[in-house]
Write an enzyme that holds these catalytic residues in place. Structure first.
Site, mmCIF file in Angstrom:
data_model
loop_
_atom_site.group_PDB
_atom_site.id
_atom_site.type_symbol
_atom_site.label_atom_id
_atom_site.label_comp_id
_atom_site.label_asym_id
_atom_site.label_seq_id
_atom_site.Cartn_x
_atom_site.Cartn_y
_atom_site.Cartn_z
ATOM 1 N N ASP A 363 0.838 -1.136 0.014
ATOM 2 C CA ASP A 363 -0.019 0.090 -0.027
ATOM 3 C C ASP A 363 0.874 1.247 0.047
ATOM 4 O O ASP A 363 2.124 1.213 0.398
ATOM 5 C CB ASP A 363 -0.837 -0.098 1.313
ATOM 6 C CG ASP A 363 -1.869 1.072 1.296
ATOM 7 O OD1 ASP A 363 -2.354 1.446 0.156
ATOM 8 O OD2 ASP A 363 -1.930 1.717 2.592
ATOM 9 N N ASP A 629 -1.283 -0.861 6.007
ATOM 10 C CA ASP A 629 -1.575 -0.331 7.335
ATOM 11 C C ASP A 629 -3.042 -0.125 7.817
ATOM 12 O O ASP A 629 -3.386 0.145 8.753
ATOM 13 C CB ASP A 629 -0.661 0.969 7.695
ATOM 14 C CG ASP A 629 -1.351 2.150 6.650
ATOM 15 O OD1 ASP A 629 -1.612 1.937 5.513
ATOM 16 O OD2 ASP A 629 -1.102 3.251 7.509
ATOM 17 N N ASP A 633 -6.586 -2.764 4.020
ATOM 18 C CA ASP A 633 -5.521 -3.470 3.560
ATOM 19 C C ASP A 633 -5.707 -5.141 4.066
ATOM 20 O O ASP A 633 -4.854 -5.972 3.796
ATOM 21 C CB ASP A 633 -4.321 -2.988 3.997
ATOM 22 C CG ASP A 633 -3.851 -1.607 3.019
ATOM 23 O OD1 ASP A 633 -4.273 -1.829 1.968
ATOM 24 O OD2 ASP A 633 -3.517 -0.759 3.898
ATOM 25 N N ASP A 726 21.577 -38.097 13.874
ATOM 26 C CA ASP A 726 20.421 -36.908 14.031
ATOM 27 C C ASP A 726 21.324 -35.807 15.038
ATOM 28 O O ASP A 726 21.142 -34.608 15.108
ATOM 29 C CB ASP A 726 19.358 -37.224 14.923
ATOM 30 C CG ASP A 726 18.387 -38.099 13.924
ATOM 31 O OD1 ASP A 726 18.570 -37.806 12.953
ATOM 32 O OD2 ASP A 726 17.378 -38.676 14.509
#
Length: 885
Positions: A363, A629, A633, A726
């Site tokens: 935006d 924001d 949005d 492992d």
């Protein structure tokens, strides 16, 4: 007006109702972000037709009608979905196929008496699930925030009498009164208005308020928020008064449809999909491998119990049981690194999605810009900066007594103004307030020389009609038609650059101490003041840094194209080609997908447009981030692979986001991208190592099971080998990462992983078979009495090669020379290799079924290591040159 009597801006808004019936459309089964058709119909009707459509009257509803509609439509509330409780959130995390597989194998291991393997796998599951649950449990629902943002009452006219009614009791057809400071309590059609200006920034991203009127629309606007006679829930009245009729409430409002979109379950992100595909690939391999091993050993050795335990041990060995832990620790480490940069990570997987992101949609207002209007230019009629125009504009804003709007405050706050001492030498004589018919205002002042000067500022198109002369470089000239064209061009040039422009003019009125609207004629045009919501200081550098890291930035804004173009230029983005919301409405998804690839700027967008653009980009294979924001949005933040919000965002945007930047420095975006790529690189190291090793072991175990007269490795040895391997992989999350591995986006590519498995996996199997040959023919292990020597030889070779080969797989460069592992990974590698060499000679050896190995075994093992690493490096380089991995 008392606060108790009105719905106030300070609380910003929400509420909603259930489906409208009869003339007002019912709620759709699959809610979309849209304006109700009833709102569009109402915008085109007037007078009696409008009242008939909404089944109401100028004096409002009766109390009985209101109560009936309240029962029909439900309360005026949005986002009524319940917050997920902790059991539901925990279930979602556990519902991972690998977690379920590990839990099942752990249970079987405990049931068959193998508590060591069961404990290890149970610990991996517990650690992974706990890390993710704790990290993600901190985020509350965006819908809950929407629901909380309401005030107590609205002023409603019922049966001809104005009364205060709880907001949740508003129904379609109610008549409401609005004035400065009020929040719009639903989607409403304006019936009458006086100088009504509404702030729509929460829905559109526009910095400045828009004027609303009562006249019926003759044609529908491209975007619903451009309807001149309609106000939407979630917006607020900045100035003026109005009477309006409520058309829709709650979930049927524009804001309500957004709430529905936010509460929908988010689609799986790129990271989630990639991890699931890999998990299922490994499960499919196991589904083939384990039954084959069981049947081969059962039929060839005639020991079905032993075959079962060996098959179970192979299943444990093939399972990438460390993957959940490696992933969770890598992501948690990334979240910790981001927190040091003052970034809140709400969803752990967002770290990797950040690294995989190749398109960032953002935006404009409040995200790239500062979300505040500033005075950017003060120039004469030729466009040259001049302090004289600034002084005149400052005097008007300083002396006027009406409500100071954003533009007045921008002038008064201007850092360019250095003549405040001169202001004190002027004396106000009179003023003519602003009104929306003239679209200008004036103050009459006495200057230090004692002259009465009328100072006027307003909309340039209106000011031009009242000016007979213009001043340039101290010379006053008549506004002849041939010159007016040039004056218009200068003003239009500022507007086309994205500025909000006001003209400033003066008139000498010596001897007068009062003024009227009739005096606003024959003015002298002095110049213009131009305003802009400026980009954040770091926006341009952040966009350049993202571009250098292979991330394309696109602007998605509800603001107009002129202002958006200006911001694009200021932050270094191309403004062409540009797509408008009206263009997107006419496009199919296929057409939009093609256009979205090339366009950088998208303007005049609704929240639905933003979400749709995100969705088509994701469908074409992009990993898409969205930074926003505002309330408008939130749906796009939810639809993106990764939603990013900023420090000044609305609560709803912050709750819809995955990451929140707590500082205005957008350069943290670059740091986040690099951190995400480091996380992915380290996860990929384990996946490549484990998957290729398991694939190779599949051929080794199958072949050995087919021709050996005994089990190729005892179940306890398989599990011990697996446990030691492992342990050697534990430091992978903190391993160093080569610069080229974070230079470009690295999304999940299951085909790339498959190619790596297919080419690298058989190499380990090849050297397993050379070990089989040496153990059988050189050290005479065909004899079942020497089975323990064979098993020990393969145990040590398998452990040593698996542990060492990670140093080849972890880098695209030459290991140990061009790229070195972190010291913890190097230390665990050396420790496990040393432990593996010592184990057959240790007191533990007999209990594990291990035997002492002959002296000639060790030179062979060294040669195997050198050949294995050399061949793996050669194949890896070949794959890199082919660009197959």
């Amino acid at each position: 007006m008392e606060d108790s009597a009105k719905t106030k801006v300070s609380t910003a808004a929400t509420s909603a109702h259930a489906a409208m019936k009869a003339t007002i459309p019912a709620k759709e089964t699959h809610p979309n972000i849209r304006v109700s058709p009833a709102v569009l119909d109402a915008s085109q009707k007037d007078g009696g037709d409008l009242f008939r459509l909404l089944r109401t009257a100028a004096k409002g509803l009766t109390q009985g009608e209101a109560e009936q509609r309240s029962r029909t439509f439900g309360p005026n509330e949005v986002a009524q979905e319940k917050q997920r409780g902790w059991p539901a959130r925990l279930l979602l995390i556990i519902r991972n196929p690998l977690v379920i597989l590990l839990a099942a194998l752990s249970a079987i291991s405990f049931a068959t008496g193998d508590s060591r393997a069961g404990t290890v796998m149970a610990a991996m599951v517990l650690l992974s699930v706990t890390l993710r649950f704790v990290q993600e449990a901190r985020a509350d629902s965006a819908a809950a925030k929407l629901k909380a943002m309401i005030h107590v009452t609205a002023t409603v006219v019922r049966e001809g009498v104005a009364k205060e009614v709880p907001l949740r009791d508003l129904v379609p057809g109610d008549i409401v009164t609005l004035s400065a400071g009020d929040m719009i309590p639903g989607d409403v059609r304006v019936l009458s208005a006086k100088d009504l200006f509404v702030s729509q920034g929460s829905l559109t991203g526009e910095s400045l308020p828009v004027e609303k009127f009562h006249d019926a629309e003759t044609a529908l606007a491209a975007s619903p928020t451009e309807l001149k006679n309609t106000c939407f829930m979630g917006t607020s009245v900045q100035s003026g008064t109005a009477t309006a009729v409520v058309v829709t409430t709650g979930s049927q409002t524009y804001l309500g449809s957004m709430a529905s979109a936010i509460t929908e379950e988010a689609p799986p992100t790129s990271f989630d999909q990639g991890l699931d595909r890999f998990t299922w690939l490994m499960i499919k391999l196991m589904a083939v491998m384990v039954p084959l091993v069981f049947l081969l050993n059962g039929f060839t050795k005639h020991d079905w119990k032993g075959a079962f335990f060996f098959a179970m041990a192979v299943a444990v060995g093939l399972t990438p049981e460390m993957l959940p832990m490696i992933v969770s620790v890598c992501l948690s480490k990334g979240a910790l690194a981001m927190s040091r940069k003052k970034v809140i990570v709400k969803r752990l997987n967002a770290i990797q999605d950040f690294g995989g992101m190749d398109v960032l949609c953002t935006d404009k207002t409040g995200t790239l810009t500062e979300d505040r209007v500033i005075l950017q230019r003060h120039c004469n009629v030729a466009g040259r900066e001049t302090d004289e125009v600034l002084l005149d504009g400052y005097l008007i804003s300083h002396f006027q007594t009406g409500l100071k709007n954003l533009l007045d405050r921008a002038i008064l706050d201007s850092a360019d103004f250095k003549q405040k001492a001169l202001v004190e030498k002027h004396k106000k004589l009179d003023e003519i307030p602003f009104d929306f018919t003239r679209r200008m205002m004036s103050v009459l002042v006495e200057d230090p020389a004692g002259k009465a000067i009328l100072l006027t500022k307003g909309a340039p198109e209106e000011m031009f009609l009242q000016c007979s002369h213009f001043e340039l470089d101290g010379k006053v000239s008549p506004m002849e038609p041939s010159l007016v064209v040039g004056l218009h061009q200068e003003y239009e040039s500022l507007s086309n650059d994205g500025f909000r422009v006001l003209a400033v003019a003066t008139k000498e009125m010596t001897g007068k101490h009062a003024c009227s609207k009739e005096d606003e004629r024959d003015l002298v045009l002095k110049g213009y003041v131009a305003f802009l919501d400026p980009p954040k200081n770091t926006a341009g550098r952040a966009i350049e840094a993202l571009h250098n890291h292979g991330v394309a930035v696109k602007i998605l804004t509800g603001d107009n194209q002129l202002i958006s173009r200006k911001v694009c230029r200021d932050v270094g983005l191309p403004a062409d080609p540009m797509l408008l919301g009206a263009d997107i409405e006419k496009m199919s998804d296929v057409e939009l997908s093609a256009a979205a690839e090339t366009a950088t700027l998208f303007a005049r967008l609704s929240p639905a447009h933003k979400r749709r653009i995100i969705q088509v980009l994701r469908r074409t294979g992009h990993v898409v981030g969205f930074m926003g924001d505002g309330i408008n949005d939130a749906p796009a933040l939810k639809a993106a692979d990764i939603g990013i919000s900023v420090d000044t965002a609305t609560d709803i945007a912050k709750e819809s986001a995955d990451l929140i930047l707590l500082e205005k420095d957008l350069m943290v975006l670059e740091g986040g991208v690099v951190e995400g790529r480091k996380v992915f690189a380290n996860i990929l190291k384990y996946i490549r190592m484990g998957a290729s090793s398991n694939f190779g072991n599949m051929f080794s175990v199958l072949g050995a099971s087919a021709f050996l007269p005994f089990i190729p490795m005892a179940p306890i040895q398989v599990l011990t080998n697996n446990l030691l391997y492992d342990f050697s992989q534990i430091p992978i999350p903190i391993d160093s990462v080569d610069p080229e591995q974070v230079a470009h986006p690295r999304p999940w590519n299951i085909d790339e992983i498959k190619r790596f498995i297919l080419f690298i996996g058989p190499i380990s199997s090849l050297f397993d078979y050379t070990t089989f040959f040496v153990m059988l023919w050189v050290f005479n292990c065909w004899d079942p009495s020497r089975a323990s020597v064979f098993q020990t030889g393969w145990f040590v070779e398998s452990l040593m090669t698996q542990t060492l080969i990670i140093h080849v797989i972890r880098t695209n460069q030459i290991p140990f020379i061009q790229s070195r592992a972190s010291w913890p990974l190097t230390l665990t590698t050396l420790s496990i290799m040393a432990f593996g060499i010592w184990l057959p000679f240790s007191p533990l050896g007999p209990s594990l079924g291990l035997a002492r190995l002959p002296g000639m075994y060790w030179p062979f093992l060294l040669l195997t290591h050198l050949c294995y690493m050399g061949l793996t490096q050669a194949i890896k380089v070949w794959l890199l040159r082919k660009k197959w991995i």
